[in-house]
Design a protein around this motif. Structure first.
Motif, mmCIF file in Angstrom:
data_model
loop_
_atom_site.group_PDB
_atom_site.id
_atom_site.type_symbol
_atom_site.label_atom_id
_atom_site.label_comp_id
_atom_site.label_asym_id
_atom_site.label_seq_id
_atom_site.Cartn_x
_atom_site.Cartn_y
_atom_site.Cartn_z
ATOM 1 N N ALA A 70 0.850 -1.199 0.000
ATOM 2 C CA ALA A 70 0.000 0.000 0.000
ATOM 3 C C ALA A 70 0.880 1.241 0.000
ATOM 4 O O ALA A 70 0.844 2.048 0.929
ATOM 5 C CB ALA A 70 -0.933 -0.013 1.206
ATOM 6 N N PRO A 72 2.402 4.999 -1.058
ATOM 7 C CA PRO A 72 1.670 6.265 -1.165
ATOM 8 C C PRO A 72 0.899 6.381 -2.479
ATOM 9 O O PRO A 72 1.449 6.121 -3.550
ATOM 10 C CB PRO A 72 2.784 7.308 -1.071
ATOM 11 C CG PRO A 72 3.857 6.636 -0.260
ATOM 12 C CD PRO A 72 3.810 5.195 -0.683
ATOM 13 N N GLU A 75 -3.150 2.604 -2.629
ATOM 14 C CA GLU A 75 -3.695 1.781 -1.541
ATOM 15 C C GLU A 75 -4.864 0.899 -1.984
ATOM 16 O O GLU A 75 -5.450 0.183 -1.173
ATOM 17 C CB GLU A 75 -4.183 2.677 -0.392
ATOM 18 C CG GLU A 75 -3.146 3.659 0.143
ATOM 19 C CD GLU A 75 -3.277 5.053 -0.444
ATOM 20 O OE1 GLU A 75 -2.864 6.022 0.219
ATOM 21 O OE2 GLU A 75 -3.809 5.165 -1.583
ATOM 22 N N ASP A 122 -2.405 3.243 4.172
ATOM 23 C CA ASP A 122 -1.161 3.476 3.450
ATOM 24 C C ASP A 122 0.069 3.288 4.322
ATOM 25 O O ASP A 122 0.002 3.339 5.554
ATOM 26 C CB ASP A 122 -1.151 4.879 2.843
ATOM 27 C CG ASP A 122 -1.297 5.981 3.892
ATOM 28 O OD1 ASP A 122 -2.120 5.812 4.805
ATOM 29 O OD2 ASP A 122 -0.590 7.007 3.791
ATOM 30 N N VAL A 179 -6.999 6.477 3.425
ATOM 31 C CA VAL A 179 -5.830 6.579 2.545
ATOM 32 C C VAL A 179 -5.092 7.872 2.878
ATOM 33 O O VAL A 179 -5.637 8.780 3.504
ATOM 34 C CB VAL A 179 -6.253 6.577 1.060
ATOM 35 C CG1 VAL A 179 -6.875 5.260 0.673
ATOM 36 C CG2 VAL A 179 -7.210 7.734 0.747
ATOM 37 N N GLY A 185 0.812 12.106 1.275
ATOM 38 C CA GLY A 185 -0.621 11.823 1.231
ATOM 39 C C GLY A 185 -1.418 12.954 1.846
ATOM 40 O O GLY A 185 -2.596 13.154 1.517
#
Length: 436
Positions: A70, A72, A75, A122, A179, A185
């Motif tokens: 997962a 960045p 995910e 993530d 996420v 992120g």
């Protein structure tokens, strides 16, 4: 009746917005009474037993989720797997939202405020990282195994335990796997949840499960402060040229060096702790060419919005000063140095007061276990609700670990302390959600 009144006072005080002004204040006695009522319930004890009896499945789910990469902004595969696990665990009303979060609703029996309990999907590790889990005794070793596959599996175990013990709550409980919690992120999953998601106007309290320190046991820690950050990609541009023939023209690398020097000399307070860093640098095409472009990534942090804003202005001034000094120092006949400041991360800061009932609940649960709660300010998904004035905390639901964000990451799945930590999280959740 006394316990019922105390629970009502605590529950009402969790509300935010106009309703909060009319809600009675919840005293520490109210909170302790409400926690004791939940913790001593036969149904809660049955739920904790169910966690213990199904503990091997929990460990297997940690391994399964960890071994689904997962990285960045990628995910989706883990989200799909978690969605299936969430439905199998008993949440039928579950889906993946537009941003990629997994969102599942466990309905309450009344019209209480909606509570969220979440962790993140993530990891910080790029595509191609070996995420195969290696077990040594009670330790699981793999990138991302503790941050935060462990907590995703705990969410699943909690759902199963609540159903097995036939526990009802007044509030609806939204189970969320977000996420974009890590790095660039920029909390995009939880930002969507609170600004565009289907439940955005209903959420009244937020509990995040995550690590709170770089190593060791976090069972006595409550993250009630949101550590804000501003992150920028700074790009210096110039005409470029041959390192010998065009010598004397402005150089973006020199401008960036001057800017870094000025930036490094900014004075920041120790309290509230305010920090800044130059993390990544790049640019240029050849050793014998004046670069036409250089760039760097900047990170600035503070628990104080005012201090962070002031630092940001000083940073911008330092960048412009670096360019101006280079333009004054060398020839601009083919064009001057220009600066582009691009915001690549914006995490708001704030505080859920220690006296707020959600923090008091977590504190009372920890004290009940003989722990002395300590309060932290870090950057987690809770930053967003805290910044919006919604009561929010991050806690760690048991376990021990180290090496987070490194290839040497590990988490300890020793059963007894892990189950105890999950019990803490369950009692916090059920007190806040007003268990019937």
């Amino acid at each position: 009746m006394k316990n019922g009144l105390s629970s009502m006072a605590v529950w009402a005080a969790l509300l935010v917005g106009p309703a909060a002004a009319q809600a009675p204040a919840a005293s520490r006695t109210d909170v302790t009474s409400a926690v004791d009522r939940v913790a001593s319930s036969d149904r809660v004890r049955a739920a904790v037993r169910h966690v213990g009896e199904g503990y091997d499945r929990l460990v297997e789910e940690i391994v399964t989720l960890t071994e689904i990469p997962a990285p960045p902004f990628h995910e989706a595969a883990r989200a799909q797997a978690f969605l299936g696990m969430l439905k199998e665990s008993g949440i039928r009303d579950a889906a993946i939202d537009e941003e990629g979060n997994v969102v599942g609703l466990r309905r309450g029996s009344g019209n209480g405020p909606l509570l969220v309990i979440s962790s993140h999907l993530d990891t910080v590790f790029p595509e191609g990282t070996n995420v195969k889990v290696r077990r040594e005794g009670t330790k699981l070793h793999a990138p991302g195994v503790g941050d935060a596959s462990r907590y995703l599996a705990i969410l699943l175990a909690m759902v199963r335990a609540l159903d097995a013990a036939e526990i009802q709550t007044e509030s609806d409980i939204l189970f969320v796997a977000t996420v974009g919690e890590e790095g660039l992120g920029d909390l995009r999953g939880v930002k969507h949840l609170f600004t565009k998601g289907a439940y955005k106007d209903r959420i009244k309290a937020f509990i995040s499960l995550d690590i709170l320190s770089t190593e060791g046991n976090d069972d006595d820690k409550i993250n009630n402060g949101a550590l804000g950050s501003k992150r920028y990609r700074v790009t210096f541009k110039g005409p470029g040229g041959h390192s010998f023939q065009a010598f004397g023209l402005v150089n973006p690398a020199f401008a960036m060096g001057s800017a870094i020097r000025t930036f490094s000399e900014i004075k920041v307070p120790a309290d509230p702790k305010t920090t800044f860093n130059v993390g990544v640098l790049g640019g240029g095409t050849s050793v014998n060419a004046i670069p036409f472009e250089t760039w760097m990534d900047i990170d600035m942090r503070s628990a104080s919005p005012d201090r962070l804003d002031a630092l940001t202005e000083d940073f911008k001034s330092a960048m412009l000063t670096g360019a101006a000094e280079e333009n004054a120092r060398r020839s601009t006949k083919d064009g001057p140095i220009t600066v582009d400041l691009k915001l690549i991360g914006d995490r708001p800061s704030g505080l859920t007061a220690v006296e707020q009932p959600l923090v008091e609940i977590a504190s009372a649960v920890m004290r009940r276990s003989g722990l002395t709660p300590s309060y932290r300010t870090t950057s987690t998904d809770a930053n967003i609700p805290i910044s919006l004035g919604i009561p929010a905390i991050t806690i760690a639901a048991g376990g021990n670990g180290s090496g987070y964000h490194s290839l040497g990451e590990w988490t300890d799945v020793d059963k007894a302390p892990s189950v105890k930590g999950i019990e803490t999280a369950l009692i916090v959740l059920l007190t806040a959600a007003k268990m019937r």
